[in-house]
Design an enzyme around this catalytic site. Structure first.
Site, PDB file in Angstrom:
ATOM      1  N   ARG A  52       0.846  -1.197   0.000  1.00 16.58           N
ATOM      2  CA  ARG A  52       0.000   0.000   0.000  1.00 16.58           C
ATOM      3  C   ARG A  52       0.882   1.247   0.000  1.00 16.58           C
ATOM      4  O   ARG A  52       0.598   2.239  -0.648  1.00 16.58           O
ATOM      5  CB  ARG A  52      -0.931   0.001   1.226  1.00 16.58           C
ATOM      6  CG  ARG A  52      -1.648   1.317   1.360  1.00 16.58           C
ATOM      7  CD  ARG A  52      -2.807   1.370   2.374  1.00 16.58           C
ATOM      8  NE  ARG A  52      -2.872   0.375   3.377  1.00 16.58           N
ATOM      9  CZ  ARG A  52      -2.264   0.443   4.566  1.00 16.58           C
ATOM     10  NH1 ARG A  52      -1.516   1.481   4.893  1.00 16.58           N
ATOM     11  NH2 ARG A  52      -2.393  -0.525   5.446  1.00 16.58           N
ATOM     12  N   TYR A 104     -14.308  20.100 -13.697  1.00 17.14           N
ATOM     13  CA  TYR A 104     -14.872  18.750 -13.768  1.00 17.14           C
ATOM     14  C   TYR A 104     -15.940  18.568 -12.678  1.00 17.14           C
ATOM     15  O   TYR A 104     -15.702  18.917 -11.511  1.00 17.14           O
ATOM     16  CB  TYR A 104     -13.737  17.730 -13.628  1.00 17.14           C
ATOM     17  CG  TYR A 104     -14.226  16.327 -13.422  1.00 17.14           C
ATOM     18  CD1 TYR A 104     -15.091  15.731 -14.339  1.00 17.14           C
ATOM     19  CD2 TYR A 104     -13.847  15.589 -12.300  1.00 17.14           C
ATOM     20  CE1 TYR A 104     -15.565  14.439 -14.143  1.00 17.14           C
ATOM     21  CE2 TYR A 104     -14.303  14.294 -12.109  1.00 17.14           C
ATOM     22  CZ  TYR A 104     -15.177  13.736 -13.032  1.00 17.14           C
ATOM     23  OH  TYR A 104     -15.645  12.472 -12.833  1.00 17.14           O
ATOM     24  N   ASP A 176      -5.149  21.554 -12.176  1.00 18.19           N
ATOM     25  CA  ASP A 176      -5.574  20.304 -12.801  1.00 18.19           C
ATOM     26  C   ASP A 176      -5.151  20.385 -14.268  1.00 18.19           C
ATOM     27  O   ASP A 176      -5.739  21.121 -15.060  1.00 18.19           O
ATOM     28  CB  ASP A 176      -7.093  20.137 -12.656  1.00 18.19           C
ATOM     29  CG  ASP A 176      -7.572  18.790 -13.181  1.00 18.19           C
ATOM     30  OD1 ASP A 176      -6.899  18.215 -14.060  1.00 18.19           O
ATOM     31  OD2 ASP A 176      -8.636  18.320 -12.719  1.00 18.19           O
ATOM     32  N   LYS A 201      -6.840   9.813 -18.424  1.00 17.72           N
ATOM     33  CA  LYS A 201      -7.085  10.529 -19.679  1.00 17.72           C
ATOM     34  C   LYS A 201      -5.869  10.453 -20.600  1.00 17.72           C
ATOM     35  O   LYS A 201      -5.481   9.369 -20.986  1.00 17.72           O
ATOM     36  CB  LYS A 201      -7.510  11.961 -19.344  1.00 17.72           C
ATOM     37  CG  LYS A 201      -8.624  12.035 -18.267  1.00 17.72           C
ATOM     38  CD  LYS A 201      -9.879  11.369 -18.739  1.00 17.72           C
ATOM     39  CE  LYS A 201     -11.057  11.325 -17.779  1.00 17.72           C
ATOM     40  NZ  LYS A 201     -10.914  11.483 -16.378  1.00 17.72           N
TER      41      LYS A 201
HETATM   42  N1  PLP Z   1      -9.966  16.207 -13.536  1.00 27.01           N
HETATM   43  C1  PLP Z   1     -10.551  16.301 -14.740  1.00 27.01           C
HETATM   44  C2  PLP Z   1     -10.338  17.537 -15.561  1.00 27.01           C
HETATM   45  C3  PLP Z   1     -11.352  15.264 -15.216  1.00 27.01           C
HETATM   46  O1  PLP Z   1     -11.944  15.386 -16.426  1.00 27.01           O
HETATM   47  C4  PLP Z   1     -11.536  14.113 -14.396  1.00 27.01           C
HETATM   48  C5  PLP Z   1     -12.391  12.990 -14.856  1.00 27.01           C
HETATM   49  O2  PLP Z   1     -13.077  13.083 -15.856  1.00 27.01           O
HETATM   50  C6  PLP Z   1     -10.920  14.057 -13.151  1.00 27.01           C
HETATM   51  C7  PLP Z   1     -10.131  15.119 -12.749  1.00 27.01           C
HETATM   52  C8  PLP Z   1     -11.118  12.880 -12.228  1.00 27.01           C
HETATM   53  O3  PLP Z   1     -10.342  11.801 -12.625  1.00 27.01           O
HETATM   54  P1  PLP Z   1     -10.730  10.248 -12.401  1.00 27.01           P
HETATM   55  O4  PLP Z   1     -11.956   9.973 -13.203  1.00 27.01           O
HETATM   56  O5  PLP Z   1      -9.505   9.549 -12.872  1.00 27.01           O
HETATM   57  O6  PLP Z   1     -10.965  10.075 -10.944  1.00 27.01           O
END
Ligand code: PLP
Length: 394
Positions: A52, A104, A176, A201
């Site tokens: 972990r 998001y 982000d 992504k």
């Molecule tokens: N940040 C952005 C811009 C996203 O589009 C997403 C998911 O679509 C996330 C964070 C969250 O990531 P995860 O789905 O891998 O938890």
């Protein structure tokens, strides 16, 4: 390879964090599928005691991602939201966060439904100007959360200018960077303290892994993040780390194609009568174009659009008519996807909040893949033509 290593991006993408396996010479870092590690004596071991907390496949991935973002430290998580959660867990009741208002939906949900009830305050604003940030900050502000380009409106925020405002008040800045990827944008070099990725992504790129990562050069933040992995346990699986490591080797190649295809798709859509508006930062009249041209290498693989008949029904008909663009959540994979943010990725944001943030109910989001440009345009052309045909009833 260290953050200051002069090797180019592609070289670091292929090699950083990895060396041939010392016991066999295997060129790929193995999947260390183990839960524990044999110790020579209590607490005397080779750097790993329990999986972990750490795993060699994960270490290779973390070093690879840190190199790509120019960070001293990388911490990989089981998902993007787990990484965001780990960052937010450094805040205490009474602390305050300023965040971009377009972001998001899952980040919004985590902030409003998990961290706000624990006593952290959030203000969501359009950070189009540094003054907007200065006005939104209070004495309690401890973190500025910037998503750029934003999901799904593809707004662009000036990381350098916003980080300068935050720095004056000693407030940490997290970016982000999921939509851009480190190939297109390096927020730490622009003054941010933390970079968050949903590695699901572009970094994963093949729609087969859920993962996240936080990159930083701040030792205190790195210690906090590693403690979160140990104490809360949102650790990524070794096989997922291996898949991500394989993917980052081609990140620069894939991003070039994503960007070229997105530009072609955006140009095509802009010239079509059935499309009212195309959101794409590569257009010179996009409000964030000048900042994007300065802080990004290219304008990314995402394109959003509003149809001339701006209703949810027409948007749904359009999305059901494409064949190459698959109707699905997520983005950044080699396959092109189409989605309806208001009911899918951003469904957790109340409709009035969504509309106030400028997100139209009928907005359609495209994640443009790496297929052949002509085929993608033909697919969109056919789906737009289908809108002119009478809808089937019943
Ligand atoms: N940040 C952005 C811009 C996203 O589009 C997403 C998911 O679509 C996330 C964070 C969250 O990531 P995860 O789905 O891998 O938890």
């Amino acid at each position: 390879m260290t953050p200051s290593d002069p090797a180019g991006f592609g070289t670091r993408a292929v090699h950083a964090g990895q060396r041939p396996d010392p016991s066999t010479g295997a060129i790929m870092t193995p999947v260390y599928q183990t839960s524990t590690y044999v110790q020579h004596a209590p607490d005397v071991h080779q750097g790993y005691d329990y999986a972990r907390v750490g795993n060699p496949t994960r270490t290779a991935l973390e070093q690879n991602l840190a190199s790509l973002e120019g960070a001293a430290h990388g911490v990989a998580f089981a998902s993007g939201v787990a990484g965001i959660d780990a960052i937010l867990r450094r805040l205490r009741p009474g602390d305050h966060v300023v965040s971009t208002s377009d972001l998001y939906g899952g980040t919004y949900r985590l902030m409003r439904q998990v961290h706000e009830p624990m006593g952290v305050g959030f203000t969501f604003v359009d950070l189009a100007s540094p003054d907007a940030l200065a006005e939104a900050m209070t004495d309690a502000t401890k973190l500025v959360w910037i998503e750029t380009p934003t999901n799904p409106l593809l707004r662009i925020y000036d990381v350098e200018a916003l980080a300068a405002v935050a720095r004056e008040r000693d407030v940490a800045v997290a970016v982000d960077n999921t939509f851009a990827s480190p190939y297109l944008q390096r927020p730490l070099a622009l003054g941010a303290d933390l970079v968050l990725h949903s590695t699901t992504k572009y970094l994963g790129g093949h729609s087969d892994v859920i993962g996240g990562a936080v990159l930083t050069s701040d030792d205190g933040w790195a210690e906090h993040l590693r403690f979160q992995i140990k104490a809360v346990g949102a650790a990524p699986a070794p096989l997922d780390c291996f898949l991500l490591l394989r993917s980052t080797k081609t990140l620069h190649l894939r991003m070039e194609r994503h960007c070229a295809n997105a530009r072609a798709v955006a140009d095509f859509l802009r010239g079509h009568d059935a499309v009212a508006r195309v959101l794409y930062p590569g257009f010179e009249d996009h409000p964030g174009h000048e900042v994007a041209a300065r802080q990004m290498r290219d304008f990314g693989g995402m394109v959003s659009l509003v149809l001339a008949d701006d209703t949810v029904e027409t948007a749904v008909r359009f999305m059901q008519s494409t064949r190459l663009f698959s109707l699905a959540e997520s983005l950044g994979g080699v396959e092109s996807l189409v989605s309806h943010p208001a009911s899918m990725t951003h469904g957790s944001i109340p409709a009035d909040v969504r509309r106030a943030a400028g997100l139209p109910d009928g907005l359609v989001r495209l994640s443009v893949g790496v297929e052949d440009e002509g085929d993608l345009i033909a697919d969109l052309n056919r789906a737009l033509a289908a809108l002119a045909e009478p809808a089937l009833v019943g």
